[in-house]
Design a protein around this motif. Structure first.
Motif, PDB file in Angstrom:
ATOM      1  N   SER A   1       0.790  -1.212   0.061  1.00 55.09           N
ATOM      2  CA  SER A   1       0.058  -0.052  -0.088  1.00 55.09           C
ATOM      3  C   SER A   1       0.706   1.195  -0.085  1.00 55.09           C
ATOM      4  O   SER A   1       2.073   1.322  -0.439  1.00 55.09           O
ATOM      5  N   ALA A   2       0.111   2.491   0.396  1.00 55.16           N
ATOM      6  CA  ALA A   2       1.044   3.803   0.247  1.00 55.16           C
ATOM      7  C   ALA A   2       2.103   3.597   1.477  1.00 55.16           C
ATOM      8  O   ALA A   2       3.028   4.100   1.292  1.00 55.16           O
TER       9      ALA A   2
ATOM     10  N   GLY B   1      -2.044   9.244   0.820  1.00 62.98           N
ATOM     11  CA  GLY B   1      -0.927   9.159   0.011  1.00 62.98           C
ATOM     12  C   GLY B   1      -1.008   9.672  -1.260  1.00 62.98           C
ATOM     13  O   GLY B   1      -0.073  10.366  -1.920  1.00 62.98           O
ATOM     14  N   ALA B   2      -2.207   9.263  -1.941  1.00 60.48           N
ATOM     15  CA  ALA B   2      -2.628   9.978  -3.250  1.00 60.48           C
ATOM     16  C   ALA B   2      -2.611  11.587  -3.056  1.00 60.48           C
ATOM     17  O   ALA B   2      -1.967  12.110  -4.121  1.00 60.48           O
TER      18      ALA B   2
ATOM     19  N   GLN C   1      -5.341  -5.651  -9.838  1.00 64.17           N
ATOM     20  CA  GLN C   1      -4.049  -5.825  -8.773  1.00 64.17           C
ATOM     21  C   GLN C   1      -2.732  -6.704  -9.272  1.00 64.17           C
ATOM     22  O   GLN C   1      -1.842  -6.042  -8.964  1.00 64.17           O
ATOM     23  N   ALA C   2      -3.068  -7.600 -10.122  1.00 58.27           N
ATOM     24  CA  ALA C   2      -2.049  -8.234 -10.654  1.00 58.27           C
ATOM     25  C   ALA C   2      -1.051  -7.440 -11.226  1.00 58.27           C
ATOM     26  O   ALA C   2       0.033  -7.283 -11.365  1.00 58.27           O
ATOM     27  N   PHE C   3      -1.584  -6.543 -12.401  1.00 56.39           N
ATOM     28  CA  PHE C   3      -1.272  -5.939 -13.085  1.00 56.39           C
ATOM     29  C   PHE C   3      -0.350  -4.434 -12.291  1.00 56.39           C
ATOM     30  O   PHE C   3       0.875  -4.461 -12.691  1.00 56.39           O
TER      31      PHE C   3
ATOM     32  N   PHE D   1       0.784   5.671  -7.733  1.00 55.48           N
ATOM     33  CA  PHE D   1      -0.761   5.869  -7.812  1.00 55.48           C
ATOM     34  C   PHE D   1      -1.295   4.520  -8.133  1.00 55.48           C
ATOM     35  O   PHE D   1      -2.352   4.353  -7.425  1.00 55.48           O
ATOM     36  N   ALA D   2      -0.517   3.474  -8.574  1.00 61.18           N
ATOM     37  CA  ALA D   2      -0.841   2.143  -8.575  1.00 61.18           C
ATOM     38  C   ALA D   2      -1.173   1.520  -7.235  1.00 61.18           C
ATOM     39  O   ALA D   2      -2.072   0.591  -6.929  1.00 61.18           O
ATOM     40  N   ALA D   3      -0.335   1.811  -6.390  1.00 60.88           N
ATOM     41  CA  ALA D   3      -0.447   1.358  -5.142  1.00 60.88           C
ATOM     42  C   ALA D   3      -1.617   1.880  -4.284  1.00 60.88           C
ATOM     43  O   ALA D   3      -2.248   0.853  -3.843  1.00 60.88           O
TER      44      ALA D   3
END
Length: 488
Positions: free
Chosen positions: A56-57, A139-140, A179-181, A324-326
């Motif tokens: 995560s963040a 975080g974002a 989420q895999a990506f 951002f993906a996190a």
């Protein structure tokens, strides 16, 4: 870095996430697809998805920030995050998968034959999920503010919009692809800039360590109690995270759940090398980030600081995309797990109820995020782990491994843990970091044993409430498998 480049990075990863999520809609048709991907997710795919939502963040930004601030004391975070999965492998993964439940409340109701336990568990799971979503949105907000100059709330709102679109589109099956990506994007986004930084510093002949940068903040090392309490929170808290546990319901069987956990351990071990390197490099070459209160932004700012130019901007854009993906992946996993609980317990289940619950699950923490200030990301998530370790973890471990657990004991233990740990968190928020005693700042060392002790003692005092279904349920948890809960 160039703000326009950062905006493009955020837009690209958001669009890619939405496209993959909508692809999942093509194959998400049944209730089982939306809740647990019809229990057909294979170990490697599931492990990548778990890595996507678990990192995560706090993992992507916060660990590096803590290493920058406090050096080796911060290494307890990656150690605890990874070792928690070893405990999952040993004690929870396979039995939980054999339960056949959709959600943690499903499991506790079936194990203890009690609607009251289900209601309390549902409430605790929702609180845990919302507490965990808020740091992702913080975080974002931090990322958008630091890299683009836009208002912080834009980052939080963007995460909620993208997550709602992908979760509503295809539920768990859709989010598994997303989420895999996102895990492999996050790993790439950290690894590639680190390699460029190492090659740049090696080629320039820069000194390995500047004497003044050994302790850039002057912070005193954490004491033994703080480290022990943090480790307790991370080890036991991992066992109770709803968005992680629901992943084991998506495996075809218990052996697949165990293989998934082993793969996750390897993926996490590799991933956490990189935030550690960022933090150490920040202590050596950018200590001013710590003194200026931008420790959590060291991953975002270090490539531009050390490399600069167009290459620095491109590497920074890659890091922004990974960050951002996190936020997206962890928030997606939490929203899926919360939507499953809220839709079944409040909205009557079904796909329509799941979709409405997903929106509710994302919008409520957004309100908290935009009206509160961000704490140190890893530290705030560590408190969520402490709360989870004091509430959900005891009922799971004792429910799986102890035949003497009763519904009254489970409720008493969860309420005790929630009141003690929640009270410590409130005191910390009121008193601030400088005024709170160390035993309240890191409460897991005493709140977790208290929750276990109350759960055991009250269960022993109410032996007559051990459910008659207990032998049958325990047999199903520990032998190959037949569903415990009928699929809806």
């Amino acid at each position: 870095m160039n703000p326009a480049v950062a905006v493009v990075a955020v837009v690209v990863v958001s669009v890619a996430t939405a496209v993959i999520g909508f692809y999942g809609l093509r194959i998400s048709r049944t209730t089982g697809d939306f809740y647990v991907a019809s229990r057909t997710v294979r170990p490697w795919w599931n492990a990548s998805a778990i890595g996507g939502e678990y990192l995560s963040a706090a993992s992507f930004l916060g660990v590096a920030g803590l290493v920058l601030l406090s050096g080796t004391d911060a290494l307890w975070f990656p150690v605890g995050y990874t070792a928690g999965y070893l405990m999952l492998l040993l004690f929870v993964a396979a039995p939980l998968r054999r339960s056949g439940a959709y959600t943690i409340p499903d499991f506790t109701e079936a194990r203890l034959d009690s609607r009251a336990v289900r209601r309390v568990t549902s409430l605790v799971v929702v609180v845990v999920g919302w507490l965990y979503i808020v740091p992702q949105l913080h975080g974002a907000a931090l990322t958008i503010r630091i890299t683009t100059g836009l208002p912080a709330w834009v980052g939080s709102l963007a995460v909620v919009i993208v997550v709602c679109l992908t979760v509503v589109a295809g539920g768990m099956r859709s989010i598994t692809f997303v989420q895999a990506f996102q895990f492999w994007l996050k790993l790439t986004a950290l690894a590639v800039p680190v390699l460029f930084i190492v090659f740049t510093l090696t080629g320039s002949g820069t000194a390995a360590v500047a004497p003044a940068a050994v302790n850039p903040t002057g912070m005193a090392p954490a004491g033994a109690y703080q480290n022990i309490s943090l480790l307790v929170a991370l080890l036991f808290g991992t066992l109770g995270l709803p968005h992680v546990l629901v992943r084991f319901y998506t495996n075809p069987d218990g052996s697949s759940a165990r293989r998934t956990t082993l793969i996750v351990l390897g993926l996490l071990s590799v991933f956490y090398l990189f935030p550690t390197v960022y933090g150490l490099a920040g202590r050596m070459f950018a200590p001013e980030l710590a003194r200026s209160g931008q420790a959590d932004a060291v991953v975002l700012l270090l490539p531009g600081h050390l490399i600069g130019g167009t290459a620095g901007d491109l590497l920074s854009a890659l890091v922004v995309a990974g960050a951002f993906a996190a936020f997206l992946s962890t928030t997606s996993g939490l929203v899926v797990s919360l939507a499953g609980v809220i839709s079944q317990d409040v909205l009557g289940g079904g796909v329509r109820g799941f979709r409405l619950a997903a929106v509710i699950s994302a919008v409520v923490p957004l309100g908290f995020a935009v009206t509160t200030d961000s704490l140190a990301l890893a530290g705030s998530v560590g408190l969520v782990f402490a709360f989870t370790a004091s509430t959900v973890c005891p009922v799971l471990l004792l429910g799986i491994w102890w035949r003497g657990l009763t519904d009254t004991g489970a409720i008493a233990g969860m309420v005790t843990g929630a009141v003690l740990c929640g009270g410590a968190m409130v005191c910390g928020a009121v008193l601030g970091a400088g005024g709170i005693p160390f035993w309240l700042a890191q409460p897991a060392a005493w709140t977790v044993p208290a929750a276990f002790a109350v759960m055991v003692l009250v269960s022993r005092a109410t032996k007559d409430r051990i459910p008659r279904t207990m032998p049958r349920v325990m047999t199903r948890l520990h032998t190959p498998e037949r569903p415990l809960v009928t699929e809806r």
